[in-house]
Design a protein around this motif. Structure first.
Motif, PDB file in Angstrom:
ATOM      1  N   GLY A 113     109.291 117.439 170.441  1.00 49.06           N
ATOM      2  CA  GLY A 113     109.330 117.802 171.860  1.00 49.06           C
ATOM      3  C   GLY A 113     110.689 118.366 172.187  1.00 49.06           C
ATOM      4  O   GLY A 113     111.083 119.397 171.660  1.00 49.06           O
ATOM      5  N   GLY A 114     111.451 117.639 173.012  1.00 55.14           N
ATOM      6  CA  GLY A 114     112.818 118.054 173.334  1.00 55.14           C
ATOM      7  C   GLY A 114     113.771 117.679 172.210  1.00 55.14           C
ATOM      8  O   GLY A 114     113.364 117.177 171.164  1.00 55.14           O
ATOM      9  N   LYS A 115     115.061 117.876 172.445  1.00 50.86           N
ATOM     10  CA  LYS A 115     116.065 117.623 171.413  1.00 50.86           C
ATOM     11  C   LYS A 115     116.051 116.166 170.925  1.00 50.86           C
ATOM     12  O   LYS A 115     116.129 115.913 169.726  1.00 50.86           O
ATOM     13  CB  LYS A 115     117.455 118.005 171.912  1.00 50.86           C
ATOM     14  CG  LYS A 115     117.652 119.494 172.012  1.00 50.86           C
ATOM     15  CD  LYS A 115     119.055 119.848 172.433  1.00 50.86           C
ATOM     16  CE  LYS A 115     119.152 121.365 172.540  1.00 50.86           C
ATOM     17  NZ  LYS A 115     120.510 121.818 172.599  1.00 50.86           N
ATOM     18  N   ILE A 116     115.980 115.237 171.828  1.00 50.11           N
ATOM     19  CA  ILE A 116     115.980 113.818 171.435  1.00 50.11           C
ATOM     20  C   ILE A 116     114.691 113.484 170.687  1.00 50.11           C
ATOM     21  O   ILE A 116     114.724 112.803 169.653  1.00 50.11           O
ATOM     22  CB  ILE A 116     116.167 112.897 172.665  1.00 50.11           C
ATOM     23  CG1 ILE A 116     117.536 113.138 173.311  1.00 50.11           C
ATOM     24  CG2 ILE A 116     116.001 111.426 172.276  1.00 50.11           C
ATOM     25  CD1 ILE A 116     118.733 112.835 172.410  1.00 50.11           C
ATOM     26  N   ASP A 117     113.552 113.958 171.192  1.00 49.94           N
ATOM     27  CA  ASP A 117     112.280 113.719 170.488  1.00 49.94           C
ATOM     28  C   ASP A 117     112.307 114.311 169.082  1.00 49.94           C
ATOM     29  O   ASP A 117     111.804 113.707 168.139  1.00 49.94           O
ATOM     30  CB  ASP A 117     111.100 114.312 171.265  1.00 49.94           C
ATOM     31  CG  ASP A 117     110.785 113.538 172.532  1.00 49.94           C
ATOM     32  OD1 ASP A 117     111.084 112.324 172.579  1.00 49.94           O
ATOM     33  OD2 ASP A 117     110.242 114.145 173.473  1.00 49.94           O
ATOM     34  N   ASN A 118     112.878 115.493 168.947  1.00 46.08           N
ATOM     35  CA  ASN A 118     112.961 116.128 167.631  1.00 46.08           C
ATOM     36  C   ASN A 118     113.851 115.320 166.688  1.00 46.08           C
ATOM     37  O   ASN A 118     113.532 115.182 165.501  1.00 46.08           O
ATOM     38  CB  ASN A 118     113.478 117.561 167.742  1.00 46.08           C
ATOM     39  CG  ASN A 118     112.466 118.492 168.372  1.00 46.08           C
ATOM     40  OD1 ASN A 118     111.311 118.136 168.595  1.00 46.08           O
ATOM     41  ND2 ASN A 118     112.905 119.694 168.684  1.00 46.08           N
TER      42      ASN A 118
END
Length: 175
Positions: A113-118
């Motif tokens: 998803g976003g940077k943290i999810d990635n």
């Protein structure tokens, strides 16, 4: 130079040449090779290096099924799929594993998803790629012995395990 620094340099400069392609074609059938080619280039290069090292190590042991060992070496990281994890996220994941491994393992989550999810996804893949790869190989109907070795290649050594698994671990750690 530190092993991890060497790995970063190797990942950034990875290439697979024509002799490497022939090596893959020689040792993997079309269905197996499809898994190999789904990995990103640095993981392909790593798997080839592991296979070449494993082949050298196997020459001194008569009880080794060299063909099984080479297949396992080429396929041991198929749970790492091209485009799934960025190189930067891989580097951060290795740093997290070095300094806060228990926290990192519990923090990782499947799903991009976003940077943290990635990043959480990268951490999840780092710790779970062996089981993920084994599940993919099992779903494709590959031999059980190959699947078992791929699934266990990051586990602690155990009594009675196949000698091919032992050599795969050594070759993986050398590369």
């Amino acid at each position: 130079m530190n092993k991890r620094v060497k790995q970063v340099v190797a990942a950034l400069t990875a290439k697979v040449n024509r002799p490497d392609r022939r090596f893959v074609e020689k040792h993997l059938n079309e269905a197996q090779a499809a898994f190999f080619w789904r990995m990103n280039l640095p993981d392909q290069r790593h798997a080839l290096n592991v296979a070449y090292t494993a082949r050298k190590l196997a020459t001194v042991q008569e009880t080794i099924n060299q063909e099984l060992l080479i297949k396992c070496a080429l396929l041991h990281d198929v749970g790492k799929i091209k485009g799934d994890v960025s190189t930067a996220d891989k580097i951060i994941t290795v740093i997290l594993d070095k300094f806060v491994p228990a926290w990192a393992k519990s923090w990782g989550r499947m799903g991009r998803g976003g940077k943290i999810d990635n990043l959480r996804h990268a951490v999840y893949i780092y710790y779970n790629h062996a089981a993920r790869g084994a599940a993919m190989l099992k779903a494709a109907g590959l031999p059980e012995q190959l699947i078992e070795i791929v699934a266990r290649h990051h586990e602690a050594p155990a009594e009675g395990e196949p000698p091919e698994l032992t050599l795969l671990r050594i070759a993986d750690n050398l590369n």
